[in-house]
Enzyme design. Structure first.
Site, PDB file in Angstrom:
ATOM      1  N   TYR A 240       0.874  -1.254   0.019  1.00 63.08           N
ATOM      2  CA  TYR A 240       0.025   0.002   0.124  1.00 63.08           C
ATOM      3  C   TYR A 240       1.113   1.119   0.093  1.00 63.08           C
ATOM      4  CZ  TYR A 240      -3.485   3.268   1.630  1.00 63.08           C
ATOM      5  OH  TYR A 240      -4.198   4.430   1.910  1.00 63.08           O
TER       6      TYR A 240
ATOM      7  N   LYS B  72       1.056   4.522  -2.887  1.00 63.83           N
ATOM      8  CA  LYS B  72       1.078   5.869  -2.411  1.00 63.83           C
ATOM      9  C   LYS B  72       2.285   6.788  -2.386  1.00 63.83           C
ATOM     10  CE  LYS B  72      -3.495   5.615  -1.143  1.00 63.83           C
ATOM     11  NZ  LYS B  72      -4.486   6.455  -1.964  1.00 63.83           N
TER      12      LYS B  72
END
Length: 235
Positions: free
Chosen positions: A145, A149
């Protein structure tokens, strides 16, 4: 342009931060094209919902071209708020979760921006805001994740450098843990959210307010930035 209103594409507009952003822009007089696989949560004369799986590149590009045609002119803003969170430590990383988040967080906005931003550049105006995360700085158990990002920040700075002289800005807004349905996703049951020193979770409307400012003329000089809404977590 459609009804002579400013037009924005907002991904993830059916829930959470994306929904709050769509609601704020509608209240501010924008026409919003909402991209989401889920059924729309909004009913408004200035809201146009597109059912699109943002993991499907061809479908994402088709929806973008359809929105451009409906607007009858350049789209003024792109806000990429769609996202999912999958967690896992080294030794347990799945082979599907990483590509899923890359497709949704990074590839989708690349495809949309690749169509919309050149037209903004020609028009001499435009805004791109991507919803990032404080996790982009790295956090145990969230490497996949965090990587996606972090990629948004690098893309924003790169795109901003390309279009800075043409009236187009590109920024990332990175909230700490925000009160959305993502916190209740069964896929993250092993990772509880960290409440910031503020003593509560960030509210989606607070993120939407900052996005609305970045889309305004007052933010003409802000570009290439990763702006944190951290509730004191960075102190």
């Amino acid at each position: 342009m459609l009804n002579e209103r400013r037009c924005a594409v907002v991904t993830g507009s059916s829930s959470g931060i994306g929904l709050a952003i769509a609601q704020r822009l509608l209240a501010d007089g924008w026409h919003v094209f909402g991209f989401d696989l889920a059924p729309p949560s909004l009913s408004h004369e200035a809201f146009s919902a597109s059912a699109v799986d943002l993991r499907d590149g061809a479908a994402t590009e088709a929806a973008t071209r359809a929105a451009t045609a409906a607007a009858a002119g350049p789209i003024d803003a792109l806000v990429h708020a769609a996202g999912v969170l999958r967690v896992g430590a080294l030794g347990t990383l799945g082979t599907l979760e990483g590509p899923l988040m890359w497709q949704l967080h990074v590839d989708a906005v690349e495809r949309i921006a690749n169509i919309l931003v050149p037209a903004m550049r020609v028009a001499g105006r435009g805004r791109v805001v991507m919803i990032g995360s404080r996790v982009a700085r790295g956090m145990a158990g969230r490497s996949q994740y965090a990587a996606t990002k972090a990629a948004l920040v690098a893309m924003a700075r790169s795109w901003a450098a390309e279009v800075v002289a043409s009236g187009v800005t590109v920024n990332v807004v990175s909230p700490a843990a925000t009160a959305t349905a993502m916190l209740e996703d069964p896929a993250r049951t092993t990772a509880t959210p960290r409440v910031p020193p503020l003593g509560r979770l960030i509210q989606p409307q607070e993120v939407a307010a900052l996005v609305a400012y970045l889309l305004s003329p007052d933010a003409d000089a802000i570009t290439g930035q990763d702006i944190q809404i951290c509730g004191g977590a960075s102190l």
